[in-house]
Design a protein around this motif. Structure first.
Motif, PDB file in Angstrom:
ATOM      1  N   PRO A  19     -21.785  30.696  -9.211  1.00 28.10           N
ATOM      2  CA  PRO A  19     -20.322  30.720  -9.130  1.00 28.10           C
ATOM      3  C   PRO A  19     -19.825  31.768  -8.137  1.00 28.10           C
ATOM      4  O   PRO A  19     -20.560  32.702  -7.782  1.00 28.10           O
ATOM      5  CB  PRO A  19     -19.898  31.070 -10.550  1.00 28.10           C
ATOM      6  N   GLY A  20     -18.579  31.578  -7.724  1.00 29.25           N
ATOM      7  CA  GLY A  20     -17.938  32.591  -6.912  1.00 29.25           C
ATOM      8  C   GLY A  20     -17.265  33.609  -7.808  1.00 29.25           C
ATOM      9  O   GLY A  20     -17.843  34.077  -8.793  1.00 29.25           O
TER      10      GLY A  20
ATOM     11  N   LEU B  28      -2.327  33.932 -15.329  1.00 27.99           N
ATOM     12  CA  LEU B  28      -3.222  33.185 -14.435  1.00 27.99           C
ATOM     13  C   LEU B  28      -2.631  31.831 -14.091  1.00 27.99           C
ATOM     14  O   LEU B  28      -2.665  31.386 -12.935  1.00 27.99           O
ATOM     15  CB  LEU B  28      -4.589  33.021 -15.113  1.00 27.99           C
ATOM     16  N   ARG B  29      -2.040  31.192 -15.091  1.00 24.82           N
ATOM     17  CA  ARG B  29      -1.473  29.858 -14.877  1.00 24.82           C
ATOM     18  C   ARG B  29      -0.202  29.898 -14.032  1.00 24.82           C
ATOM     19  O   ARG B  29       0.007  29.023 -13.180  1.00 24.82           O
ATOM     20  CB  ARG B  29      -1.177  29.210 -16.231  1.00 24.82           C
ATOM     21  N   LEU B  30       0.648  30.887 -14.244  1.00 26.75           N
ATOM     22  CA  LEU B  30       1.971  30.864 -13.615  1.00 26.75           C
ATOM     23  C   LEU B  30       2.143  31.832 -12.447  1.00 26.75           C
ATOM     24  O   LEU B  30       2.994  31.594 -11.585  1.00 26.75           O
ATOM     25  CB  LEU B  30       3.050  31.175 -14.661  1.00 26.75           C
ATOM     26  N   HIS B  31       1.362  32.919 -12.396  1.00 24.83           N
ATOM     27  CA  HIS B  31       1.674  33.982 -11.437  1.00 24.83           C
ATOM     28  C   HIS B  31       0.430  34.515 -10.738  1.00 24.83           C
ATOM     29  O   HIS B  31       0.277  35.726 -10.580  1.00 24.83           O
ATOM     30  CB  HIS B  31       2.392  35.132 -12.152  1.00 24.83           C
ATOM     31  N   SER B  32      -0.463  33.641 -10.319  1.00 29.73           N
ATOM     32  CA  SER B  32      -1.663  34.092  -9.621  1.00 29.73           C
ATOM     33  C   SER B  32      -1.915  33.206  -8.414  1.00 29.73           C
ATOM     34  O   SER B  32      -1.234  32.189  -8.212  1.00 29.73           O
ATOM     35  CB  SER B  32      -2.879  34.049 -10.562  1.00 29.73           C
ATOM     36  N   GLN B  33      -2.907  33.546  -7.624  1.00 26.20           N
ATOM     37  CA  GLN B  33      -3.264  32.716  -6.469  1.00 26.20           C
ATOM     38  C   GLN B  33      -3.809  31.347  -6.901  1.00 26.20           C
ATOM     39  O   GLN B  33      -3.952  30.450  -6.083  1.00 26.20           O
ATOM     40  CB  GLN B  33      -4.305  33.436  -5.614  1.00 26.20           C
ATOM     41  N   TRP B  34      -4.095  31.229  -8.199  1.00 19.29           N
ATOM     42  CA  TRP B  34      -4.626  29.968  -8.721  1.00 19.29           C
ATOM     43  C   TRP B  34      -3.547  29.097  -9.366  1.00 19.29           C
ATOM     44  O   TRP B  34      -3.842  28.014  -9.868  1.00 19.29           O
ATOM     45  CB  TRP B  34      -5.718  30.272  -9.752  1.00 19.29           C
ATOM     46  N   SER B  35      -2.315  29.553  -9.342  1.00 19.60           N
ATOM     47  CA  SER B  35      -1.254  28.853 -10.076  1.00 19.60           C
ATOM     48  C   SER B  35      -1.041  27.426  -9.585  1.00 19.60           C
ATOM     49  O   SER B  35      -0.883  26.494 -10.386  1.00 19.60           O
ATOM     50  CB  SER B  35       0.054  29.641  -9.987  1.00 19.60           C
ATOM     51  N   GLU B  36      -1.042  27.237  -8.269  1.00 15.61           N
ATOM     52  CA  GLU B  36      -0.807  25.877  -7.769  1.00 15.61           C
ATOM     53  C   GLU B  36      -1.963  24.964  -8.136  1.00 15.61           C
ATOM     54  O   GLU B  36      -1.760  23.802  -8.502  1.00 15.61           O
ATOM     55  CB  GLU B  36      -0.599  25.896  -6.245  1.00 15.61           C
ATOM     56  N   LEU B  37      -3.180  25.480  -8.082  1.00 13.31           N
ATOM     57  CA  LEU B  37      -4.328  24.666  -8.487  1.00 13.31           C
ATOM     58  C   LEU B  37      -4.193  24.245  -9.946  1.00 13.31           C
ATOM     59  O   LEU B  37      -4.446  23.091 -10.289  1.00 13.31           O
ATOM     60  CB  LEU B  37      -5.613  25.464  -8.275  1.00 13.31           C
ATOM     61  N   ILE B  38      -3.785  25.185 -10.803  1.00 13.43           N
ATOM     62  CA  ILE B  38      -3.705  24.872 -12.241  1.00 13.43           C
ATOM     63  C   ILE B  38      -2.566  23.910 -12.540  1.00 13.43           C
ATOM     64  O   ILE B  38      -2.694  23.012 -13.384  1.00 13.43           O
ATOM     65  CB  ILE B  38      -3.578  26.170 -13.060  1.00 13.43           C
TER      66      ILE B  38
ATOM     67  N   GLU C 249      -6.949  21.052  -3.150  1.00  8.24           N
ATOM     68  CA  GLU C 249      -7.036  21.438  -1.736  1.00  8.24           C
ATOM     69  C   GLU C 249      -8.294  22.235  -1.432  1.00  8.24           C
ATOM     70  O   GLU C 249      -8.262  23.317  -0.838  1.00  8.24           O
ATOM     71  CB  GLU C 249      -5.777  22.217  -1.329  1.00  8.24           C
ATOM     72  N   GLY C 250      -9.418  21.693  -1.874  1.00 13.06           N
ATOM     73  CA  GLY C 250     -10.700  22.287  -1.522  1.00 13.06           C
ATOM     74  C   GLY C 250     -11.176  23.423  -2.408  1.00 13.06           C
ATOM     75  O   GLY C 250     -12.284  23.943  -2.211  1.00 13.06           O
ATOM     76  N   LYS C 251     -10.381  23.834  -3.371  1.00 14.63           N
ATOM     77  CA  LYS C 251     -10.776  24.889  -4.295  1.00 14.63           C
ATOM     78  C   LYS C 251     -11.010  24.299  -5.685  1.00 14.63           C
ATOM     79  O   LYS C 251     -10.334  23.356  -6.088  1.00 14.63           O
ATOM     80  CB  LYS C 251      -9.697  25.970  -4.390  1.00 14.63           C
TER      81      LYS C 251
ATOM     82  N   GLU D  70     -17.914  32.092 -26.353  1.00 16.71           N
ATOM     83  CA  GLU D  70     -17.540  32.703 -25.071  1.00 16.71           C
ATOM     84  C   GLU D  70     -16.784  31.685 -24.227  1.00 16.71           C
ATOM     85  O   GLU D  70     -17.088  30.491 -24.232  1.00 16.71           O
ATOM     86  CB  GLU D  70     -18.789  33.164 -24.317  1.00 16.71           C
ATOM     87  N   VAL D  71     -15.785  32.172 -23.488  1.00 17.62           N
ATOM     88  CA  VAL D  71     -15.144  31.367 -22.466  1.00 17.62           C
ATOM     89  C   VAL D  71     -15.307  32.085 -21.143  1.00 17.62           C
ATOM     90  O   VAL D  71     -15.093  33.305 -21.040  1.00 17.62           O
ATOM     91  CB  VAL D  71     -13.653  31.094 -22.766  1.00 17.62           C
ATOM     92  N   LEU D  72     -15.696  31.322 -20.140  1.00 13.51           N
ATOM     93  CA  LEU D  72     -15.890  31.840 -18.785  1.00 13.51           C
ATOM     94  C   LEU D  72     -15.070  30.992 -17.829  1.00 13.51           C
ATOM     95  O   LEU D  72     -15.164  29.757 -17.847  1.00 13.51           O
ATOM     96  CB  LEU D  72     -17.370  31.786 -18.414  1.00 13.51           C
ATOM     97  N   ILE D  73     -14.259  31.646 -17.019  1.00 17.28           N
ATOM     98  CA  ILE D  73     -13.432  30.953 -16.035  1.00 17.28           C
ATOM     99  C   ILE D  73     -13.808  31.509 -14.669  1.00 17.28           C
ATOM    100  O   ILE D  73     -13.675  32.716 -14.425  1.00 17.28           O
ATOM    101  CB  ILE D  73     -11.935  31.181 -16.305  1.00 17.28           C
ATOM    102  N   ALA D  74     -14.330  30.654 -13.799  1.00 16.08           N
ATOM    103  CA  ALA D  74     -14.845  31.129 -12.524  1.00 16.08           C
ATOM    104  C   ALA D  74     -14.550  30.134 -11.415  1.00 16.08           C
ATOM    105  O   ALA D  74     -14.415  28.919 -11.648  1.00 16.08           O
ATOM    106  CB  ALA D  74     -16.351  31.370 -12.621  1.00 16.08           C
ATOM    107  N   GLU D  75     -14.485  30.662 -10.193  1.00 13.48           N
ATOM    108  CA  GLU D  75     -14.385  29.804  -9.019  1.00 13.48           C
ATOM    109  C   GLU D  75     -15.738  29.147  -8.808  1.00 13.48           C
ATOM    110  O   GLU D  75     -16.783  29.791  -8.941  1.00 13.48           O
ATOM    111  CB  GLU D  75     -14.020  30.651  -7.807  1.00 13.48           C
ATOM    112  N   GLU D  76     -15.718  27.861  -8.525  1.00 12.05           N
ATOM    113  CA  GLU D  76     -16.972  27.159  -8.260  1.00 12.05           C
ATOM    114  C   GLU D  76     -17.200  27.153  -6.763  1.00 12.05           C
ATOM    115  O   GLU D  76     -16.385  26.628  -5.993  1.00 12.05           O
ATOM    116  CB  GLU D  76     -16.932  25.741  -8.817  1.00 12.05           C
ATOM    117  N   ALA D  77     -18.293  27.755  -6.352  1.00  6.88           N
ATOM    118  CA  ALA D  77     -18.577  27.890  -4.917  1.00  6.88           C
ATOM    119  C   ALA D  77     -18.961  26.537  -4.316  1.00  6.88           C
ATOM    120  O   ALA D  77     -19.444  25.659  -4.999  1.00  6.88           O
ATOM    121  CB  ALA D  77     -19.702  28.885  -4.716  1.00  6.88           C
TER     122      ALA D  77
END
Length: 560
Positions: free
Chosen positions: A529-530, A473-483, A506-508, A553-560
């Protein structure tokens, strides 16, 4: 043109070579063993290896006492093995960073041998060597490992300073000739193709002029060396020269072990614009139970998840967007994180995976210590005879001297010993956990039959699988640049026993929720959440914008 900060998109895997994998059956891990396991590290997802010291050493402090900076100790292999390791790692897209120990060397280093033979000669000035006062040490500083920080040079009235063990004489960085020797050596290693350095005990380099005594802080009449040797004024000038003459000329990762930094000095060390290092380790939340300048293991205090949250958030807010941390929950000097951060009811898959996500998604470069990714645990040896670590024996003896019973002192050792993190890596359920065909240098944790890498690689619901998912998730996903590039902001701070934060770019925004308690809780979010990226209970429990968080529990989600 600004140098590439490739390390912002790195996950570092720390190897303690003695305990990683033994290829030749002598009971000690070695470089050939690491070469054999490079594919394991690549498959985990790490793209940098931090290699603890493998230089020639008498091993008084397991390699942190270096007798020759240019050659590999035979316990770990040959110089050619090191060259092969660098080359084979590079083929897999992995860089090697070396542990660099230049606050001190070994008393068996040729510089110190020459200094002892002629304390007033040129090599005597490479160290802190002074005549005693009325047959006593030049001042009352206490070594970090206990006892006077001064050791007499036999047959003379001279003493030498050692902040750590007596076999680790401190180098005098005020001496230009000594600095030139170090710069030459560092550039030699960089020329060999390594990617940078972890700098050991680096904030001890500068000592207070005159080396004065201070009022005693213990019954022994001594005082912590921190007063006159930790993060002293002028250290930044020394370190900037070091940087500019060596690693600062290249695209390197440098991470400082920097005890004693203050909020006022932090950014000068970790600024993305002009920091002394690429990053420093953020240790304020790593040993919350220890207090006072001496870090005696018996001088303990209780802490709660709220204390952990306060320290974690305050350091990251201090750094803001201008600085960068190396983030970790384990290393070769700390107990295992599952036992350290979690109460008994949380020492399971859920607690382990929650802790992993909590730190792997922070702003900074995460470090995974060998065995952490499979959930390795502390090992409570029944006898002091089973412990190897020099600081462990010093802490045990200190506790006895201050009135603790042998049983009480041993219990403190079982909780805090650095050997908790140094037990051999648990590769499989065969004899000695698959670490060696010989007798291991340190006893294997007996839980290896049910906790090992081979077993977890076959299990889709293992701690190892979760680490791979988080690193991916950190290195090889669509969220990598955000992280890697995004901002950090605490969230739901007022919620007790909840560590929650937002990463935005950038807005995410990603929201990370970590329930640090053994009870369920309900949390009303500011908005529904998204996309849910990950949950260690597999399915998140939502009702509208209210989420039910189960124990650890850990939950990782996009915040809408």
């Amino acid at each position: 043109m600004e140098k590439e900060k490739w390390w912002k998109k790195a996950v570092v895997y720390q190897i303690y070579p003695r305990s990683f994998y033994d290829a030749n059956g002598d009971g000690i891990g070695d470089l050939r063993g690491i070469i054999e396991k490079l594919d394991y590290i690549r498959d985990l997802g790490a793209n940098v290896i931090w290699l603890c010291p493998v230089y020639k050493s008498p091993m008084d402090d397991n390699g942190y006492d270096i007798a020759d900076y240019y050659h590999i100790d035979e316990a770990f292999g040959t110089d050619e093995d090191m060259d092969e390791l660098i080359a084979e790692a590079k083929k897999r897209g992995i860089r090697i960073i070396m542990d660099l120990v230049v606050n001190h060397c070994s008393d068996e280093h040729k510089w110190f041998q020459k200094a002892k033979a002629d304390p007033e000669g040129p090599y005597g000035k490479y160290f802190y060597i002074k005549k005693g006062i009325d047959g006593k040490a030049p001042n009352n500083w206490r070594s970090i490992f206990g006892g006077s920080a001064w050791e007499p040079i036999e047959g003379t009235d001279y003493y030498y300073l050692h902040i750590f063990t007596k076999k680790q004489p401190d180098l005098n960085w005020e001496n230009k000739e000594l600095r030139e020797e170090i710069y030459k050596m560092v550039n030699w290693w960089l020329d060999k193709g390594i990617g940078g350095f972890r700098l050991d005990a680096i904030t001890y380099l500068k000592k207070e002029a005159g080396l004065p005594s201070y009022p005693a802080d213990g019954e022994d009449g001594l005082v912590s060396v921190a007063h006159g040797a930790l993060n002293q004024p002028g250290i930044e000038a020394l370190l900037r020269e070091f940087r500019d003459r060596t690693y600062g000329r290249r695209e390197t990762l440098t991470v400082g072990e920097t005890a004693g930094l203050t909020p006022e000095t932090l950014l000068s060390f970790i600024s993305l614009e002009d920091g002394v290092f690429s990053m420093v380790f953020e240790f304020s939340w790593c040993q919350l139970e220890l207090k006072g300048p001496n870090y005696f293991w018996y001088d303990r205090q209780e802490w709660t998840p709220e204390d952990l949250k306060r320290e974690l958030f305050s350091s990251h807010e201090m750094a803001g967007d201008r600085g960068w941390f190396g983030v970790c929950t384990e290393n070769h000097d700390q107990p295992r994180s599952i036992d350290h951060y979690l109460p008994r009811e949380g020492r399971n898959y859920y607690g382990a995976t929650m802790l992993a996500s909590m730190y792997l998604l922070l702003r900074g470069t995460p470090y995974v210590y060998q065995g952490q990714e499979i959930g390795m645990r502390n090992c409570a040896y029944a006898s002091m005879d089973d412990y190897n670590d020099v600081s462990t024996h010093n802490q045990y003896n200190r506790a006895l001297a201050d009135g603790f019973s042998p049983e009480e002192a041993l219990r403190l050792v079982q909780l805090e010993s650095r050997d908790n993190a140094r037990t051999p890596f648990q590769w499989d359920d065969t004899e000695n956990a698959g670490f060696t065909t010989g007798k291991p240098w340190l006893k294997v944790n007996p839980n290896y039959t049910g906790l090992n890498a081979a077993q977890e690689e076959r299990d889709e619901d293992s701690v190892l699988t979760w680490y791979k998912k988080m690193i991916g998730l950190r290195l090889h996903s669509q969220w990598s640049e955000l992280i890697s590039e995004g901002t950090f902001a605490p969230a739901y701070r007022e919620e007790k026993n909840l560590i929650a934060y937002r990463r935005s770019f950038e807005g995410k925004t990603l929201l990370v929720l970590c329930n640090m308690q053994p009870e369920e809780r309900e949390l009303t979010l500011v908005a529904a959440p998204g996309q849910v990226l990950a949950d260690n209970y597999k399915e998140a429990a939502f009702t509208g914008n209210t989420v039910r968080l189960r124990p650890y529990e850990v939950l990782i989600a996009e915040e809408a």
